[in-house]
Design an enzyme around this catalytic site. Structure first.
Site: not given
Ligand code: ADP
Ligand code: ZN
Length: 214
Positions: A13, A88, A127, A162, A173
């Site tokens: 994404k 999400r 990554r 990360r 996740r």
């Molecule tokens: P990825 O899509 O690879 O898991 P992100 O950078 O999108 O990585 O998200 C990292 C973390 O940030 C998620 O595992 C969650 O804990 C938090 N997070 C991100 N976006 C949201 C969201 N819309 N709602 C709840 N938690 C979120």
């Protein structure tokens, strides 16, 4: 363009959002990036979010909705936006629908990026990300490594793994994605906004999205 990018962690994404944003000037809004900067800056939001993120869980909907409503009201969103990592949960999606209606904004598409699980796991464990908040270039130790000494080829800062990219956090996740986020595919299918796009090679995925009529 006004789109949502949907898909598992590691499906690409962030990479696709960046390419689209460079191509058409829409702003990339990544809730993950917003939360990681808040943690770095030690803000109240960051302090609240950190424990959920490190364990691979979701940050509570109320915190996310507050920051996203404000973000979507900022003037730069008028030229279009690409939502990456938001919504999400079904609750976030229905609250987003209400906010967009209130602001008089309609979405063009919700693009569901798809790749097999083995590809996703491989990407997540290899990554690496540039630690410079304003750069955040994504690398891969196998096929797109950083420069000598783990330095970012764009800005020279250190490239790191990360905190939520340990094996346990990655497994969590993906479990959370299947339980809480995958149901959004059905939600947006009903809204007649969903488009499925294969996400194996970034340039091909990008080209396919550009052929969608917006
Ligand atoms: P990825 O899509 O690879 O898991 P992100 O950078 O999108 O990585 O998200 C990292 C973390 O940030 C998620 O595992 C969650 O804990 C938090 N997070 C991100 N976006 C949201 C969201 N819309 N709602 C709840 N938690 C979120
Ligand atoms: Zn960098």
């Amino acid at each position: 363009m006004r789109i949502i990018l949907l898909g598992s962690p590691g499906v690409g994404k962030g990479t696709i959002a960046k390419l689209l944003s460079q191509n058409n000037g829409s702003v990339q809004i990544s809730t993950g990036d917003i939360l990681r900067s808040a943690i770095k800056e030690g803000t109240e939001l960051g302090n609240k979010a950190k424990k959920y993120m490190d364990e691979g869980g979701l940050v509570p909907d109320s915190l996310i909705m507050d920051i996203m409503e404000k973000r979507l009201r900022e003037p730069d969103c008028r030229k279009g936006f690409i939502l990456d990592g938001f919504p999400r949960t079904i609750s976030q999606a229905s609250q987003l629908k209400a906010i967009l209606e209130k602001l008089g904004i309609t979405l063009d598409y919700v693009i569901n990026l798809e790749a097999p699980l083995n590809v996703i796991l491989e990407r997540l464990t290899t990554r690496r990300t540039c630690s410079n908040q304003t750069c955040q270039e994504i690398y891969n130790i196998r096929n797109n490594p950083p420069a000598e000494g783990n330095k970012c080829r764009k800005c020279g800062h250190m490239v790191v793994q990360r905190d939520d990219e340990t094996q346990e956090a990655i497994t969590e996740r993906i479990r959370v994605y299947n339980e809480k986020t995958a149901p959004l595919v059905g939600f947006y299918q009903k809204e007649k906004l969903l488009r499925n796009v294969e996400s194996l090679k970034a340039d091909e995925t990008f080209a396919e999205i550009k052929t969608l009529k917006i």
